[in-house]
Write a protein that holds these residues in place. Sequence first.
Motif, PDB file in Angstrom:
ATOM      1  N   MET A   1       0.840  -1.206   0.000  1.00  0.00           N
ATOM      2  CA  MET A   1       0.000   0.000   0.000  1.00  0.00           C
ATOM      3  C   MET A   1       0.881   1.266   0.000  1.00  0.00           C
ATOM      4  O   MET A   1       1.937   1.265   0.616  1.00  0.00           O
ATOM      5  CB  MET A   1      -0.914  -0.018   1.232  1.00  0.00           C
ATOM      6  CG  MET A   1      -2.132   0.894   1.089  1.00  0.00           C
ATOM      7  SD  MET A   1      -2.987   1.177   2.649  1.00  0.00           S
ATOM      8  CE  MET A   1      -4.002  -0.275   2.755  1.00  0.00           C
ATOM      9  N   GLN A   2       0.397   2.309  -0.697  1.00  0.00           N
ATOM     10  CA  GLN A   2       1.206   3.536  -0.761  1.00  0.00           C
ATOM     11  C   GLN A   2       1.192   4.260   0.593  1.00  0.00           C
ATOM     12  O   GLN A   2       0.177   4.217   1.306  1.00  0.00           O
ATOM     13  CB  GLN A   2       0.630   4.472  -1.830  1.00  0.00           C
ATOM     14  CG  GLN A   2       0.740   3.919  -3.234  1.00  0.00           C
ATOM     15  CD  GLN A   2      -0.414   4.398  -4.097  1.00  0.00           C
ATOM     16  OE1 GLN A   2      -1.567   4.243  -3.752  1.00  0.00           O
ATOM     17  NE2 GLN A   2      -0.073   5.000  -5.214  1.00  0.00           N
ATOM     18  N   GLU A   3       2.309   4.934   0.885  1.00  0.00           N
ATOM     19  CA  GLU A   3       2.397   5.625   2.177  1.00  0.00           C
ATOM     20  C   GLU A   3       1.489   6.864   2.197  1.00  0.00           C
ATOM     21  O   GLU A   3       1.464   7.645   1.236  1.00  0.00           O
ATOM     22  CB  GLU A   3       3.846   6.046   2.443  1.00  0.00           C
ATOM     23  CG  GLU A   3       4.044   6.500   3.879  1.00  0.00           C
ATOM     24  CD  GLU A   3       5.349   7.258   4.102  1.00  0.00           C
ATOM     25  OE1 GLU A   3       5.574   7.661   5.249  1.00  0.00           O
ATOM     26  OE2 GLU A   3       6.114   7.434   3.135  1.00  0.00           O
ATOM     27  N   ILE A  55      -0.483  11.346  -0.800  1.00  0.00           N
ATOM     28  CA  ILE A  55       0.065  10.073  -1.275  1.00  0.00           C
ATOM     29  C   ILE A  55       0.935  10.414  -2.474  1.00  0.00           C
ATOM     30  O   ILE A  55       0.447  11.034  -3.431  1.00  0.00           O
ATOM     31  CB  ILE A  55      -1.055   9.085  -1.663  1.00  0.00           C
ATOM     32  CG1 ILE A  55      -1.822   8.650  -0.402  1.00  0.00           C
ATOM     33  CG2 ILE A  55      -0.478   7.872  -2.382  1.00  0.00           C
ATOM     34  CD1 ILE A  55      -2.978   7.693  -0.643  1.00  0.00           C
ATOM     35  N   GLU A  56       2.183  10.062  -2.389  1.00  0.00           N
ATOM     36  CA  GLU A  56       3.159  10.375  -3.448  1.00  0.00           C
ATOM     37  C   GLU A  56       3.085  11.844  -3.855  1.00  0.00           C
ATOM     38  O   GLU A  56       3.069  12.170  -5.044  1.00  0.00           O
ATOM     39  CB  GLU A  56       2.935   9.459  -4.651  1.00  0.00           C
ATOM     40  CG  GLU A  56       3.296   8.011  -4.329  1.00  0.00           C
ATOM     41  CD  GLU A  56       3.015   7.044  -5.468  1.00  0.00           C
ATOM     42  OE1 GLU A  56       2.253   7.403  -6.383  1.00  0.00           O
ATOM     43  OE2 GLU A  56       3.569   5.942  -5.420  1.00  0.00           O
ATOM     44  N   TYR A  83      -9.377   6.880  -2.740  1.00  0.00           N
ATOM     45  CA  TYR A  83      -8.569   6.556  -1.557  1.00  0.00           C
ATOM     46  C   TYR A  83      -9.414   6.404  -0.283  1.00  0.00           C
ATOM     47  O   TYR A  83      -8.885   6.358   0.818  1.00  0.00           O
ATOM     48  CB  TYR A  83      -7.495   7.634  -1.349  1.00  0.00           C
ATOM     49  CG  TYR A  83      -6.506   7.669  -2.484  1.00  0.00           C
ATOM     50  CD1 TYR A  83      -5.584   6.644  -2.666  1.00  0.00           C
ATOM     51  CD2 TYR A  83      -6.524   8.713  -3.404  1.00  0.00           C
ATOM     52  CE1 TYR A  83      -4.696   6.652  -3.726  1.00  0.00           C
ATOM     53  CE2 TYR A  83      -5.632   8.737  -4.470  1.00  0.00           C
ATOM     54  CZ  TYR A  83      -4.725   7.700  -4.624  1.00  0.00           C
ATOM     55  OH  TYR A  83      -3.849   7.712  -5.674  1.00  0.00           O
ATOM     56  N   GLN A  86      -9.594   3.774   3.750  1.00  0.00           N
ATOM     57  CA  GLN A  86      -8.248   3.384   4.205  1.00  0.00           C
ATOM     58  C   GLN A  86      -7.881   4.064   5.520  1.00  0.00           C
ATOM     59  O   GLN A  86      -6.713   4.114   5.893  1.00  0.00           O
ATOM     60  CB  GLN A  86      -7.199   3.783   3.162  1.00  0.00           C
ATOM     61  CG  GLN A  86      -7.359   3.114   1.826  1.00  0.00           C
ATOM     62  CD  GLN A  86      -6.240   3.531   0.869  1.00  0.00           C
ATOM     63  OE1 GLN A  86      -5.076   3.661   1.247  1.00  0.00           O
ATOM     64  NE2 GLN A  86      -6.594   3.760  -0.381  1.00  0.00           N
TER      65      GLN A  86
END
Length: 145
Positions: A1-3, A55-56, A83, A86
């Motif tokens: 999962m993306q930070e 995110i990013e 998103y 989450q």
Amino acid sequence: MQEIVIKQLTPADYEKIIELWERAGLLAKPRGRDSYRELIKQMEKNPKFFWGAEIEGRLVGVIVASSDGRKGHLNRIAVQARYRGQGIAKRLTLAAEDALRQEGIKVITLLVERDNIPSIQLAHKLGYVQHPDIIYFSKRDSEED
Ligand SMILES: CC(C)(COP(=O)(O)OP(=O)(O)OC[C@H]1O[C@@H](n2cnc3c(N)ncnc32)[C@H](O)[C@@H]1OP(=O)(O)O)[C@@H](O)C(=O)NCCC(=O)NCCS
């Protein structure tokens, strides 16, 4: 999962905040209290009240706290649709609550439209008490405010 990075927002985030609100279906008032001038004025007064999730490097969530010195208020939480689910709204809410507590605020309120089930569930989940007996009144100087 993306930070997911929870961070304090700055004036440089203005356009992204408005875009996120509009895409999430929240009525932004870009000619009134959400104009660049008004929002940045609020941000400069209370920089710790504006929180975002990235995110990013892309802004995917926003919340704005406010305080009248007596009670705190949570406003305009929004998470980009793809998103959701989450825990981003939960983290944003906790960050805003912490900022209010640091100002000595002990009562935090929020308003939710009756049919906004995700927001109602979020409030319940985070321990907010619902007041079905209260009727909300407001007075506006214009539709832009
Ligand atoms: C409301 C909103 C911010 C929730 O964002 P989110 O990041 O998906 O929420 P989270 O993942 O942090 O969810 C935390 C809790 O909220 C509740 N919740 C969130 N989405 C839900 C849904 N679609 N249905 C039911 N409960 C929901 C759950 O209790 C959840 O906890 P759980 O996952 O452990 O069950 C998002 O749906 C949104 O941006 N909606 C549009 C904008 C809006 O209406 N803002 C509110 C203005 S008052």
